[in-house]
Design an enzyme around this catalytic site. Structure first.
Site, PDB file in Angstrom:
ATOM      1  N   ASN A 216       0.853  -1.202   0.000  1.00  0.00           N
ATOM      2  CA  ASN A 216       0.000   0.000   0.000  1.00  0.00           C
ATOM      3  C   ASN A 216       0.884   1.246   0.000  1.00  0.00           C
ATOM      4  O   ASN A 216       2.102   1.144  -0.059  1.00  0.00           O
ATOM      5  CB  ASN A 216      -0.949  -0.022   1.203  1.00  0.00           C
ATOM      6  CG  ASN A 216      -0.178  -0.091   2.504  1.00  0.00           C
ATOM      7  OD1 ASN A 216       0.563   0.810   2.854  1.00  0.00           O
ATOM      8  ND2 ASN A 216      -0.307  -1.209   3.216  1.00  0.00           N
ATOM      9  N   ASP A 285      -4.155  -6.637   5.372  1.00  0.00           N
ATOM     10  CA  ASP A 285      -5.079  -7.538   6.073  1.00  0.00           C
ATOM     11  C   ASP A 285      -4.980  -8.954   5.522  1.00  0.00           C
ATOM     12  O   ASP A 285      -5.219  -9.920   6.232  1.00  0.00           O
ATOM     13  CB  ASP A 285      -6.519  -7.027   5.920  1.00  0.00           C
ATOM     14  CG  ASP A 285      -6.742  -5.775   6.762  1.00  0.00           C
ATOM     15  OD1 ASP A 285      -6.223  -5.730   7.888  1.00  0.00           O
ATOM     16  OD2 ASP A 285      -7.407  -4.839   6.278  1.00  0.00           O
ATOM     17  N   LYS A 295       9.134 -16.884 -10.711  1.00  0.00           N
ATOM     18  CA  LYS A 295       8.321 -15.778 -11.230  1.00  0.00           C
ATOM     19  C   LYS A 295       7.101 -16.320 -11.990  1.00  0.00           C
ATOM     20  O   LYS A 295       7.254 -17.200 -12.852  1.00  0.00           O
ATOM     21  CB  LYS A 295       9.178 -14.906 -12.155  1.00  0.00           C
ATOM     22  CG  LYS A 295       8.435 -13.697 -12.658  1.00  0.00           C
ATOM     23  CD  LYS A 295       9.255 -12.905 -13.654  1.00  0.00           C
ATOM     24  CE  LYS A 295       8.365 -11.874 -14.325  1.00  0.00           C
ATOM     25  NZ  LYS A 295       8.930 -11.327 -15.521  1.00  0.00           N
ATOM     26  N   PRO A 313      -2.317 -12.151  10.475  1.00  0.00           N
ATOM     27  CA  PRO A 313      -2.644 -11.930  11.896  1.00  0.00           C
ATOM     28  C   PRO A 313      -2.950 -10.465  12.135  1.00  0.00           C
ATOM     29  O   PRO A 313      -2.356  -9.594  11.489  1.00  0.00           O
ATOM     30  CB  PRO A 313      -1.352 -12.334  12.626  1.00  0.00           C
ATOM     31  CG  PRO A 313      -0.287 -12.287  11.591  1.00  0.00           C
ATOM     32  CD  PRO A 313      -0.931 -12.567  10.270  1.00  0.00           C
ATOM     33  N   ILE A 315      -2.144  -7.682  14.217  1.00  0.00           N
ATOM     34  CA  ILE A 315      -1.024  -7.485  15.156  1.00  0.00           C
ATOM     35  C   ILE A 315      -1.475  -6.790  16.431  1.00  0.00           C
ATOM     36  O   ILE A 315      -1.265  -7.286  17.538  1.00  0.00           O
ATOM     37  CB  ILE A 315       0.118  -6.696  14.467  1.00  0.00           C
ATOM     38  CG1 ILE A 315       0.593  -7.462  13.232  1.00  0.00           C
ATOM     39  CG2 ILE A 315       1.268  -6.454  15.433  1.00  0.00           C
ATOM     40  CD1 ILE A 315       1.545  -6.702  12.333  1.00  0.00           C
ATOM     41  N   PHE A 331      -4.419   2.928  14.976  1.00  0.00           N
ATOM     42  CA  PHE A 331      -4.831   3.941  13.994  1.00  0.00           C
ATOM     43  C   PHE A 331      -5.990   3.343  13.205  1.00  0.00           C
ATOM     44  O   PHE A 331      -6.124   2.121  13.131  1.00  0.00           O
ATOM     45  CB  PHE A 331      -3.679   4.254  13.026  1.00  0.00           C
ATOM     46  CG  PHE A 331      -2.777   5.351  13.506  1.00  0.00           C
ATOM     47  CD1 PHE A 331      -1.924   5.151  14.572  1.00  0.00           C
ATOM     48  CD2 PHE A 331      -2.772   6.594  12.876  1.00  0.00           C
ATOM     49  CE1 PHE A 331      -1.086   6.165  15.013  1.00  0.00           C
ATOM     50  CE2 PHE A 331      -1.931   7.612  13.307  1.00  0.00           C
ATOM     51  CZ  PHE A 331      -1.091   7.398  14.374  1.00  0.00           C
TER      52      PHE A 331
END
Ligand code: PMT
Length: 408
Positions: A216, A285, A295, A313, A315, A331
């Protein structure tokens, strides 16, 4: 009044005023800073004097203002060196696009810009300009450069501008700037002395094959800012970082990880010495169910490729479930129904606090230098206005410290 009632007692603030219409607010700003105990000296650029008179600033600050490198007094005492040695903070408000550009490029062609170059102390700026000028690539680039050099960027605020345009570019109001000064000096106050804090930061990378991964846009800037500020406030920091392009912060134990699994293991291991756990990382997630050791090849005739993902998991939820748990701060990066989702996560993950981050707003959240948060406890809400991530970090840590101390 004691120090608690006048939190800026003994603090010396050099107020640099550059030439914007918001300069008229500087008389009020000076008055409020003095009310909180600060001593103020004022430096004005030539343009600033078009917007507010030196006599006004002299009267409210109680000192003759400084405005030139070349007066006989300035030459006799090498005034710019004296002034920067005197100050605990150089606050430039309003900071125009011009003074920001000078700061970014090291141009010293008047007293204020020379002071910026001469000081080794902290500088904070409160940008104020037309929205187009603020959003211009050159200004944004200059702001990023000075933020990297640890200049605090306070604001701007959004709203109606003097020219009639609406948008980001208004100088913060005097009250907000006074609060920021108080928080700034509180960050020097070692309020987290001897507290051990683990912070997760940055993205995770979930490998599909040796050359591809799912990730991300997290840059790590928010988590690293929290680490730097918490360390300055006296905490012992373990920073568990996903892959980012940031310099390792000084005096911080840095553990580099790639995947959520690695971040999870490092987080559990950090619990040996952890009073507060702050999960700022943008953890994937889900991860690919299978890692292809070679590859993956494009297959002829196959236009749709399905990749099976399995859950990683959680965390922070697993950290909050250990006995006894550290003080847990999560957060919540959300694009809609921010409060509702944040409160759900606070409860579901058994957190003490959650910092809701509205990442649908441009210029804040992922990969920006600024942010704005709303922090929720089970019963209360605290707004941290749009500011440089370091400033947001100071305010967040101040809130965390108060709640942590109350729970101990
Ligand atoms: O890194 P920057 O570019 O500076 O951007 C900062 C940020 C936007 C990444 C940061 O401010 C932020 O909002 N971080 C949380 C991002 C996130 O993934 O939020 P979430 O709502 O998906 O997760 C909720 C909480 O659970 C977070 O504390 C997250 O760290 C934690 N989590 C999530 C999933 C998981 N498997 N394990 C976790 O611990």
């Amino acid at each position: 009044m004691n120090k608690r009632q006048r939190p800026l007692l003994g603090k010396k603030i050099l107020l640099g005023i550059s030439g914007g219409i918001a300069a008229y607010k500087c008389a009020e700003l000076t008055r409020r800073l003095i009310e909180q105990g600060a001593e103020i000296r004022v430096v004005m650029t030539a343009c600033a004097k078009e917007f507010i008179t030196p006599l006004t600033m002299q009267t409210v600050s109680g000192h003759v203002i400084s405005d030139s490198l070349f007066t006989p007094q300035a030459a006799a005492s090498i005034e710019h060196i004296e002034l920067v040695k005197w100050a605990n903070l150089l606050l430039i408000a309003p900071a125009t696009a011009n003074i920001i550009a000078k700061l970014s490029n090291g141009i010293a062609d008047d007293l204020l810009s020379t002071l910026c170059l001469a000081t080794q102390g902290p500088i904070a700026i409160s940008p104020a300009m037309n929205v187009q000028m603020y959003q211009a690539a050159a200004t944004q680039n200059n702001l990023s450069i000075i933020a990297e050099r640890d200049v605090f960027i306070w604001g701007p605020a959004e709203g109606m501008q003097a020219c009639g345009d609406v948008g980001l570019g208004r100088m913060l109001e005097p009250d907000a700037l006074v609060d920021l000064c108080i928080n700034f000096f509180a960050s020097d106050a070692k309020i987290l002395s001897s507290v051990s804090i683990t912070i997760t930061a940055g993205p995770t990378q979930e490998a599909l094959d040796p050359v591809r991964y799912i990730s991300n846009h997290s840059s790590g800037k928010m988590g690293y800012a929290i680490a730097v500020c918490a360390q300055k406030m006296g905490a012992n920091i373990t920073l568990i970082s996903g892959p980012v392009n940031l310099s390792p912060p000084k005096n911080v134990k840095l553990i580099k990880v790639l995947s959520a699994k690695e971040m999870h293991c490092a987080s559990l291991a950090s619990l040996k010495e952890c009073d507060i756990f702050i999960a700022c990382a943008a953890v994937a997630d889900y991860k690919p169910a299978r890692f292809a050791s070679q590859k993956m090849k494009k297959q002829q005739g196959i236009d749709d490729l399905m990749i099976k993902l399995v859950k990683n998991p959680d965390i922070i939820a697993s950290i909050a479930s250990v006995e006894p748990p550290p003080f847990c701060v999560g957060f919540a990066a959300e694009t809609q129904d921010v409060k509702e989702h944040a409160l759900k996560k606070l409860k579901a993950k058994k957190l003490d606090l959650i910092a809701a981050n509205n990442v649908s707003i441009t210029d804040q959240g992922f990969n920006s230098d600024q942010n704005a948060l709303t922090v929720y406890s089970k019963s209360r809400q605290f707004d941290i206005p749009f500011a440089d991530k370091k400033e947001v970090a100071v305010q967040l840590l101040t809130i965390i410290s108060k709640h942590f101390t109350a729970k101990e």
